[in-house]
Write a protein that holds these residues in place. Structure first.
Motif, PDB file in Angstrom:
ATOM      1  N   LEU A  18      -0.832   9.311  -3.509  1.00  0.00           N
ATOM      2  CA  LEU A  18      -1.201   7.693  -3.137  1.00  0.00           C
ATOM      3  C   LEU A  18      -2.173   7.641  -2.384  1.00  0.00           C
ATOM      4  O   LEU A  18      -2.411   8.094  -0.924  1.00  0.00           O
ATOM      5  CB  LEU A  18      -0.246   7.358  -2.208  1.00  0.00           C
ATOM      6  N   GLU A  19      -2.852   7.112  -2.225  1.00  0.00           N
ATOM      7  CA  GLU A  19      -4.130   6.062  -1.842  1.00  0.00           C
ATOM      8  C   GLU A  19      -4.945   4.975  -1.523  1.00  0.00           C
ATOM      9  O   GLU A  19      -4.787   3.730  -2.634  1.00  0.00           O
ATOM     10  CB  GLU A  19      -5.482   6.978  -3.183  1.00  0.00           C
ATOM     11  N   HIS A  67      -9.261  11.403  -1.106  1.00  0.00           N
ATOM     12  CA  HIS A  67      -9.401  11.206  -1.658  1.00  0.00           C
ATOM     13  C   HIS A  67      -8.112  12.701  -2.549  1.00  0.00           C
ATOM     14  O   HIS A  67      -8.837  13.892  -2.277  1.00  0.00           O
ATOM     15  CB  HIS A  67     -10.407  10.654  -2.769  1.00  0.00           C
ATOM     16  N   TRP A  68      -7.835  13.182  -3.794  1.00  0.00           N
ATOM     17  CA  TRP A  68      -7.655  13.979  -4.210  1.00  0.00           C
ATOM     18  C   TRP A  68      -8.758  15.055  -4.634  1.00  0.00           C
ATOM     19  O   TRP A  68      -9.008  16.223  -4.193  1.00  0.00           O
ATOM     20  CB  TRP A  68      -6.532  14.006  -5.447  1.00  0.00           C
ATOM     21  N   PRO A  69     -10.019  14.711  -4.771  1.00  0.00           N
ATOM     22  CA  PRO A  69     -10.944  15.532  -5.322  1.00  0.00           C
ATOM     23  C   PRO A  69     -11.729  16.351  -4.083  1.00  0.00           C
ATOM     24  O   PRO A  69     -11.763  16.848  -4.416  1.00  0.00           O
ATOM     25  CB  PRO A  69     -12.130  14.344  -6.112  1.00  0.00           C
ATOM     26  N   PHE A  70     -11.621  15.961  -3.014  1.00  0.00           N
ATOM     27  CA  PHE A  70     -12.204  16.424  -1.452  1.00  0.00           C
ATOM     28  C   PHE A  70     -11.221  17.667  -2.087  1.00  0.00           C
ATOM     29  O   PHE A  70     -11.653  18.592  -1.067  1.00  0.00           O
ATOM     30  CB  PHE A  70     -12.491  15.271  -0.382  1.00  0.00           C
ATOM     31  N   THR A  83      -2.127   1.395   5.034  1.00  0.00           N
ATOM     32  CA  THR A  83      -1.032   1.013   6.135  1.00  0.00           C
ATOM     33  C   THR A  83       0.006   1.866   4.516  1.00  0.00           C
ATOM     34  O   THR A  83       0.749   2.181   5.415  1.00  0.00           O
ATOM     35  CB  THR A  83      -0.716   0.302   6.786  1.00  0.00           C
ATOM     36  N   MET A  84      -0.658   0.891   3.573  1.00  0.00           N
ATOM     37  CA  MET A  84       0.662   0.786   3.118  1.00  0.00           C
ATOM     38  C   MET A  84       1.300   2.190   1.365  1.00  0.00           C
ATOM     39  O   MET A  84       1.867   2.773   1.828  1.00  0.00           O
ATOM     40  CB  MET A  84       0.618  -0.039   1.847  1.00  0.00           C
ATOM     41  N   VAL A  85      -0.047   2.920   1.930  1.00  0.00           N
ATOM     42  CA  VAL A  85      -0.540   4.370   2.182  1.00  0.00           C
ATOM     43  C   VAL A  85       1.121   5.458   3.024  1.00  0.00           C
ATOM     44  O   VAL A  85       1.603   5.795   2.024  1.00  0.00           O
ATOM     45  CB  VAL A  85      -1.468   5.094   1.889  1.00  0.00           C
ATOM     46  N   ILE A  86       0.729   4.811   3.535  1.00  0.00           N
ATOM     47  CA  ILE A  86       1.116   5.381   4.825  1.00  0.00           C
ATOM     48  C   ILE A  86       2.891   5.610   4.898  1.00  0.00           C
ATOM     49  O   ILE A  86       3.722   6.071   4.458  1.00  0.00           O
ATOM     50  CB  ILE A  86       1.162   5.631   6.206  1.00  0.00           C
ATOM     51  N   MET A  90       2.614  11.205  -2.359  1.00  0.00           N
ATOM     52  CA  MET A  90       2.361  12.254  -1.777  1.00  0.00           C
ATOM     53  C   MET A  90       0.572  11.699  -1.127  1.00  0.00           C
ATOM     54  O   MET A  90       0.110  11.055  -2.041  1.00  0.00           O
ATOM     55  CB  MET A  90       1.881  13.736  -2.151  1.00  0.00           C
ATOM     56  N   ALA A  91       0.095  11.853   0.397  1.00  0.00           N
ATOM     57  CA  ALA A  91      -0.994  10.905   0.377  1.00  0.00           C
ATOM     58  C   ALA A  91      -1.801  12.012   1.249  1.00  0.00           C
ATOM     59  O   ALA A  91      -0.928  13.132   2.153  1.00  0.00           O
ATOM     60  CB  ALA A  91      -0.467  10.262   1.535  1.00  0.00           C
ATOM     61  N   LEU A  92      -3.238  11.848   1.630  1.00  0.00           N
ATOM     62  CA  LEU A  92      -3.951  12.443   2.340  1.00  0.00           C
ATOM     63  C   LEU A  92      -3.932  11.347   3.664  1.00  0.00           C
ATOM     64  O   LEU A  92      -4.687  10.536   3.422  1.00  0.00           O
ATOM     65  CB  LEU A  92      -5.031  12.730   1.978  1.00  0.00           C
TER      66      LEU A  92
END
Length: 268
Positions: free
Chosen positions: A162-163, A170-173, A195-198, A207-209
């Motif tokens: 979720l980004e 982001h996933w690549p990091f 805020t929508m990602v969270i 899943m989110a960073l």
């Protein structure tokens, strides 16, 4: 406006006489501004904003209650600052704090302080690091159970990311930090607001960073889970910055001391 419709209409007629033509035209969908009206509105907004800025400057010279204008990112204000802010207002009721989340094109008055998500503040700003380097891969417990309780980045890659495109989370990091630059997540779902990602992570949609400091309460309560401590260190962080061009008032000193003490509790 505390005015009757007829009073507003009369003032509009007087305005149109003054500017030499109609400011609005009526359509089935309501009134829309003419070219003449649009020009007048644009300059009127600039004039009103200048008056507001002048009033703020004057208020800073008055004794008694002090005014601080702070620019704060919405996600930081919603998830970290406002839940704690009552402590400051209770300790310093004489200080009036005005919040804004953006600087308009016509704004001429510089905010007294700004929360920035940057690698470091600019050279014309004095800043204190709050938190944000510690980025965690999180989701609801139910989601981790769904994808088999991953204990590594390789196992987590089977999940849905979720980004928010305008953040550096982001996933690549994450993959590069763990030495797997070519590793990709199975799928990525993007949202227009962070805020929508969270919220989506809390709802178990993926899943989110997220910076640990923004979700400390959710991690402590178990609403969000960070399996095997998967995450990475980011160069970005939340800083509280003040323009060097503005004198530091006693009100700003008190607020800076307070926000730094609160940031120290979340510092990573």
């Amino acid at each position: 406006m505390s005015l009757s419709q007829s009073a507003v209409s009369k003032q509009l007629i007087n305005l149109e006489e003054a500017i030499g033509g109609p400011a609005f035209i009526r359509t089935p969908n309501g009134m829309i501004s003419t070219e003449l009206g649009s020009i007048y509105i644009e300059h009127a907004r600039t004039a009103i904003k200048a008056m507001e800025d002048a009033a703020l400057k004057v208020s800073r010279l008055k004794p008694g209650p002090r005014v601080l204008r702070l620019q704060v990112p919405p996600i930081f204000g919603d998830r970290w600052l406002l839940p704690r802010f009552a402590q400051f207002t209770e300790a310093h009721p004489e200080i009036e704090v005005q919040f804004t989340t953006f600087v308009s094109k016509t704004q001429t008055e510089v905010p007294d302080g700004m929360v920035r998500f940057v690698v470091k503040p600019s050279d014309d700003e004095e800043g204190d690091y709050l938190f944000g380097h510690d980025i965690r891969l999180v989701s609801a417990p139910s989601y981790w159970e769904k994808i088999g309780e991953p204990a590594s980045v390789e196992a987590a890659s089977k999940g849905v990311m979720l980004e928010h495109p305008q953040t550096p989370f982001h996933w690549p990091f994450l993959a590069a930090f763990h030495g797997s630059s070519t590793l990709e997540a199975r799928h990525t779902m993007r949202f227009g607001y962070y805020t929508m990602v969270i919220r989506a992570a809390l709802a178990g949609q993926g899943m989110a960073l997220i910076p640990q400091g923004l979700i400390a309460e959710e991690l402590a309560s178990g609403r969000l889970v960070n399996p095997a401590g998967i995450g990475y260190r980011s160069d970005y962080g939340y800083w509280f910055a003040r323009p060097r061009s503005l004198p530091t008032s006693q009100s700003m000193r008190l607020f800076t001391q307070w926000i730094n003490s609160e940031g120290a509790l979340a510092r990573d």
